[in-house]
Design a protein around this motif. Structure first.
Motif, PDB file in Angstrom:
ATOM      1  N   PRO A 171       0.806  -1.232   0.000  1.00 44.26           N
ATOM      2  CA  PRO A 171       0.000   0.000   0.000  1.00 44.26           C
ATOM      3  C   PRO A 171       0.838   1.282   0.000  1.00 44.26           C
ATOM      4  CG  PRO A 171      -0.677  -1.449   1.813  1.00 44.26           C
ATOM      5  CD  PRO A 171       0.473  -2.108   1.127  1.00 44.26           C
ATOM      6  N   LEU A 172       2.079   1.189   0.490  1.00 46.53           N
ATOM      7  CA  LEU A 172       2.880   2.405   0.609  1.00 46.53           C
ATOM      8  C   LEU A 172       3.936   2.527  -0.481  1.00 46.53           C
ATOM      9  CD1 LEU A 172       3.237   2.425   4.498  1.00 46.53           C
ATOM     10  CD2 LEU A 172       1.635   3.707   3.077  1.00 46.53           C
ATOM     11  N   ASP A 211      -1.071   7.198   4.186  1.00 45.17           N
ATOM     12  CA  ASP A 211      -1.484   7.668   2.855  1.00 45.17           C
ATOM     13  C   ASP A 211      -2.122   9.051   2.980  1.00 45.17           C
ATOM     14  OD1 ASP A 211      -3.417   8.145   0.620  1.00 45.17           O
ATOM     15  OD2 ASP A 211      -2.649   6.233  -0.104  1.00 45.17           O
ATOM     16  N   SER A 212      -3.052   9.186   3.919  1.00 49.32           N
ATOM     17  CA  SER A 212      -3.778  10.456   4.037  1.00 49.32           C
ATOM     18  C   SER A 212      -2.859  11.591   4.470  1.00 49.32           C
ATOM     19  CB  SER A 212      -4.960  10.313   5.005  1.00 49.32           C
ATOM     20  OG  SER A 212      -4.514  10.344   6.341  1.00 49.32           O
ATOM     21  N   LEU A 267      -3.347  -2.172   8.331  1.00 40.48           N
ATOM     22  CA  LEU A 267      -4.157  -1.540   7.285  1.00 40.48           C
ATOM     23  C   LEU A 267      -4.559  -0.138   7.719  1.00 40.48           C
ATOM     24  CD1 LEU A 267      -6.381  -4.532   6.112  1.00 40.48           C
ATOM     25  CD2 LEU A 267      -4.264  -3.665   5.110  1.00 40.48           C
ATOM     26  N   ALA A 268      -4.836   0.024   8.997  1.00 39.05           N
ATOM     27  CA  ALA A 268      -5.183   1.347   9.522  1.00 39.05           C
ATOM     28  C   ALA A 268      -3.990   2.290   9.400  1.00 39.05           C
ATOM     29  CB  ALA A 268      -5.640   1.230  10.971  1.00 39.05           C
ATOM     30  N   MET A 277       2.193   7.570  -3.122  1.00 36.88           N
ATOM     31  CA  MET A 277       3.065   7.235  -1.995  1.00 36.88           C
ATOM     32  C   MET A 277       4.499   6.996  -2.471  1.00 36.88           C
ATOM     33  SD  MET A 277       1.382   7.505   0.694  1.00 36.88           S
ATOM     34  CE  MET A 277       0.453   8.765  -0.136  1.00 36.88           C
ATOM     35  N   GLN A 278       4.644   6.285  -3.575  1.00 37.28           N
ATOM     36  CA  GLN A 278       5.983   6.007  -4.101  1.00 37.28           C
ATOM     37  C   GLN A 278       6.633   7.289  -4.613  1.00 37.28           C
ATOM     38  OE1 GLN A 278       7.612   3.012  -3.789  1.00 37.28           O
ATOM     39  NE2 GLN A 278       9.326   4.339  -4.369  1.00 37.28           N
ATOM     40  N   ARG A 279       5.821   8.105  -5.304  1.00 39.92           N
ATOM     41  CA  ARG A 279       6.351   9.345  -5.870  1.00 39.92           C
ATOM     42  C   ARG A 279       6.840  10.280  -4.760  1.00 39.92           C
ATOM     43  NH1 ARG A 279       3.038  13.123  -8.335  1.00 39.92           N
ATOM     44  NH2 ARG A 279       1.460  11.517  -8.660  1.00 39.92           N
TER      45      ARG A 279
END
Ligand code: 6GU
Length: 227
Positions: free
Chosen positions: A18-19, A151-152, A144-145, A24-26
């Motif tokens: 997810p990360l 992300d946010s 997951l949380a 996120m990668q950029r």
């Protein structure tokens, strides 16, 4: 120095994917944020690298032990300063846009992912500085949380988004829901794109989007009242 986010987890694989894509990668490639996932097992006790144990007083469910977590947190603290040490837990403060905004301009943060029955409470009392939940339901673990939280937060770090993806237009900034969006084709299955968006009239389009935003926001408020 970019903002540093360290995530302590017993199941690091749950966090990696997810990360490590898209924005996120950029953000990491641009050097705007450094996201580091630490495998708690490396700090586990004994030959089996134990990280959890039965709870005092009896009862079902294992508890994450204080020593591995404390050692891990201490090792990180020795490297740099942290503004927040966050424990992901369903009984924490509910995550919202205001909290993400605040964290996106904060110093380094450390995030602890809980499992089983949770962590030894002495950590919550003496080491953790913030407790966060992502909603009123229970997940099997905090990973997951944590991915949701990171992300946010990371997408709001100055420089991560460009003009065309600007976070200023996100739903919930200004407490407004974002207007609807469309792309090609103009008509599909007899369903057509609102004509105004094809008009080329920037001012009218802007007005229309504001109206839509307000309408959707009002509707959502009414829908919530009906709960
Ligand atoms: Cl942060 N952890 C777990 N295990 N469940 C959750 C949560 C966190 N937030 C909502 N449900």
């Amino acid at each position: 120095m970019p903002m540093r986010i360290d995530i302590i987890s017993a199941i690091p694989e749950l966090l990696r994917s997810p990360l490590s894509h898209s924005i996120m990668q950029r953000a990491q490639d641009k050097g705007l944020v450094e996201i580091n996932i630490i495998n708690l097992r490396e700090y586990g006790l004994g030959p089996h690298r134990q990280i959890d144990d039965y709870q005092y007083g009896g009862g079902a469910g294992m508890v994450m032990m204080i020593e591995p977590l404390f050692k891990c947190i201490d090792a990180l603290k020795a490297e740099r300063e942290y503004e927040h040490i966050i424990y992901m837990t369903p009984d924490g403060d509910l995550l919202n846009q205001a909290l993400s905004n605040r964290l996106s301009i904060s110093g380094n943060i450390m995030i602890l992912c809980g499992h089983y029955k949770g962590i030894d409470d002495r950590l919550r009392e003496h080491v953790i500085t913030m407790e966060v939940s992502i909603g009123e339901y229970v997940l099997s673990g905090g990973e997951l949380a944590a991915a949701v939280l990171v992300d946010s937060v990371a997408r709001l770090i100055p420089g991560v988004l460009n003009d065309s993806t600007s976070a200023l237009f996100d739903s919930f900034q200004d407490d407004l829901i974002a207007p609807p969006v469309y792309t090609r084709p103009e008509e599909f299955n007899g369903w057509s794109v609102p004509k105004i968006l094809l008009s080329g009239h920037d001012k009218n389009i802007l007005d229309w989007r504001s109206e839509q935003s307000l309408e959707r926001t009002m509707k959502r408020k009414n829908d919530l009242k009906g709960d």
